[in-house]
Design a protein around this motif. Structure first.
Motif, short mmCIF file in Angstrom:
data_model
loop_
_atom_site.label_atom_id
_atom_site.label_comp_id
_atom_site.label_asym_id
_atom_site.label_seq_id
_atom_site.Cartn_x
_atom_site.Cartn_y
_atom_site.Cartn_z
N ASP A 113 4.56 -6.53 4.83
CA ASP A 113 5.81 -6.38 4.07
C ASP A 113 6.75 -7.58 4.27
OD1 ASP A 113 5.01 -3.91 3.08
OD2 ASP A 113 5.66 -2.90 4.90
N GLN A 148 2.47 -4.90 -0.88
CA GLN A 148 3.13 -4.06 0.13
C GLN A 148 2.10 -3.29 0.95
OE1 GLN A 148 6.44 -4.05 0.66
NE2 GLN A 148 6.91 -5.38 -1.06
N SER A 149 2.48 -2.96 2.19
CA SER A 149 1.53 -2.30 3.09
C SER A 149 1.11 -0.92 2.60
CB SER A 149 2.12 -2.20 4.50
OG SER A 149 3.35 -1.50 4.45
N TYR A 199 3.50 2.59 -2.65
CA TYR A 199 4.83 2.02 -2.46
C TYR A 199 5.73 2.23 -3.69
CZ TYR A 199 8.35 -1.73 -2.14
OH TYR A 199 9.51 -2.46 -2.14
#
Lengths: 501, 38
Positions: A127, A236-237, A242
């Motif tokens: 991130d 994004q992780s 997300y």
């Protein structure tokens, strides 16, 4: 009798490998411009170093191994397999320099995962990764999805008469146009057209959902590259989870399916042969296998009441299924939820989908629809032969761009590749079990790596054993190249050791 | 000639998008069926 490779063979391989590496070095210049645009100084230096090392290595190889000799089949296959290894090792340099990867092996793992369009990751603190590195992660998926050789053929290795051999070595045995270079360019045309449409759709959706327009379009471009090239990385992780957006999920489903379509079929549909989509064996098989595997998964999820609402079943169950079937690896659940919220039947449905894959000459991995269709037709032909009178002539046809007969050599080839994939899935599963993981978890992760999918049930982690990281790297590499060029490379090394002079 | 090429390409893309939509709708139907059977 095996002959030992001559110096001339090594020089030919080295020369063309050097050219491909030069091409890779030039692609590293693009993130530099992105970094300058976003004002990221340190990441730009990571790529300057990476590009410099790659270009110097490529130049040195072409200079030392200079030859005017053309490639034969063996050279082409070996250049392809070595190109992917070189791209992994060199493409990992800027990743490792960012400090987001614990070791160089982890950076190589992610680089291979990117080039092979798998999507398994070992990155830490994603991130907070720079725009420049994030772009590179997704861009290597785009390059890998088109094919490293396609990139080289389109821009850097023009006029090489051994082009077709490299093209085939990269698991693209179908020429779209009579000329391989033109075929490569058509692949780019399709990708660029969809890149514009897909980025616009995703960018506008992100903006409507409240993201800043610059971020929305950057994420849109990254997600498009990962979806169309059936890769599975995300900026994004939490991956696609997300965004918490059903509209974005539906758009990505559409892009994933488009990425799983044969480029040759794209060509025919775009040039007026629109009925082909209804007749083509791959498209029919794709529809059927998606529905069958989703039925299995949905049944499993219904058994335990995991997602009682229709939309939840679609967004969680179907999304993972289609992500697995197209070989993408986007996720809208956390990895651990496969173990906590899903039962074995639902997981088996996804494993089957991952093992099957999309169309040949697309960006997907795995066994692929054409082979599944041919195997089933050949089976039908054999059953008919047993049932019908001995004198009856049994002929089985299939439609793939044109009507074709099931010949023995076609069925044999499809069966051999399917068998090689099944062995690779099983081999990874057994190695996973050596490290204490359960059979189903090991099979899930192994199939995901070998079929270049990227879904994970939690095994892929920075702390997993190094031997397992090497196993998955090998699986991603062999699975992406569909074995032949990898086997040729192994044969080349054996010949170098055991061959007669 | 160029217009014909563009129209063919646009129709080709449209039919590909319709194919993806048919998969999504069929999957939704399966989801609805499981919801009703529950």
């Amino acid at each position: 009798m095996i002959l030992r490779p001559r110096l001339e063979d090594i020089k030919t391989i080295g020369y063309y490998l050097g050219k491909i590496i030069l091409g890779l070095g030039l692609t590293m210049l693009l993130p530099i411009f992105i970094g300058l645009g976003f004002g990221e100084v340190n990441p730009v230096f990571d790529f300057v170093i990476g590009a410099a090392i790659t270009l110097i290595f490529g130049l040195a190889l072409t200079a030392v191994c200079f030859t005017e000799k053309d490639m034969d089949w063996m050279h082409g296959m070996i250049v392809v397999s070595l190109s992917w290894l070189a791209a992994t090792v060199l493409g990992a340099i800027p990743l490792y320099l960012s400090g987001h990867w614990k070791s160089y092996l982890d950076a190589c793992f992610d680089a291979m995962s990117g080039f092979a369009t798998t999507g398994l990751v070992l990155i830490q603190d994603i991130d907070h990764l720079s725009y420049t590195h994030n772009f590179w992660r997704h861009f290597i998926m785009f390059i890998g999805g088109q094919g490293i050789i396609i990139v080289a053929l389109s821009f850097f290795v023009r006029g090489a008469s051994g082009a077709f051999r490299m093209y085939v070595g990269e698991a693209r045995d179908e020429k779209i146009l009579p000329n391989v270079i033109n075929s490569s360019r058509f692949i780019w045309l399709v990708s660029i057209v969809f890149l514009i449409l897909g980025t616009l759709a995703l960018g506008i959706t992100g903006t409507i959902n409240g993201m800043k327009p610059v971020n929305a379009f950057f994420h849109g471009a990254c997600i498009f590259m990962a979806a169309f090239d059936t890769g599975g990385f995300a900026p994004q992780s939490q991956n696609i989870l997300y965004y918490h957006s059903m509209a974005l999920e539906v758009i990505t489903i559409m892009i994933m399916i488009l990425g799983a379509i044969n480029f040759k079929l794209h060509y025919h549909l775009w040039t007026g042969n629109r009925r082909e989509i209804f007749k083509n064996i791959e498209m029919r098989m794709f529809f059927i296998t998606i529905m069958v595997t989703f039925f299995i998964t949905a049944f499993g999820l219904a058994q335990i009441g995991a997602y009682p609402q229709t939309i939840a079943l679609f967004r969680k169950g179907f999304y993972q299924l289609i992500s697995g079937h197209t070989g993408t690896g986007f996720m809208t659940v956390y990895a651990r939820q496969f173990n906590s919220d899903w039962n074995h039947l639902a997981i088996v449905g996804v494993i089957c989908a991952m093992a099957l894959g999309g169309a040949v000459c697309s960006t997907t991995g795995a066994i692929k629809m054409l082979r599944i269709g041919i195997i089933l037709k050949a089976l039908k032909e054999d059953i008919k032969r047993v049932i019908m009178p001995e004198r009856a002539i049994v002929i089985q046809k299939f439609h793939h761009i044109k009507e074709m007969f099931i010949e023995d050599k076609v069925a044999r080839s499809a069966l051999l590749i399917a068998m090689a994939y099944l062995i690779l899935y099983l081999l990874g599963a057994i190695i996973g079990m050596f490290f204490g993981y359960t059979f189903l978890d090991s099979l899930f992760e192994s199939t995901s790596a070998a079929a270049n999918v990227g879904l994970t049930c939690g095994i892929t982690d920075v702390n997993m054993p190094a031997a397992l990281k090497f196993t998955y790297i090998f699986q991603m590499w062999a699975g992406r190249l569909e074995f032949m060029s990898v086997f040729t490379l192994i044969g080349f090394f054996i010949a170098a050791i055991k061959g007669k002079k | 000639m160029k217009a014909k090429i563009l129209v063919n390409a646009a129709l080709g893309i449209t039919i590909e998008i319709l194919y993806t939509a048919s998969i999504i709708l069929s999957a939704l139907l399966i989801c609805v069926a499981f919801y009703l059977v529950k």
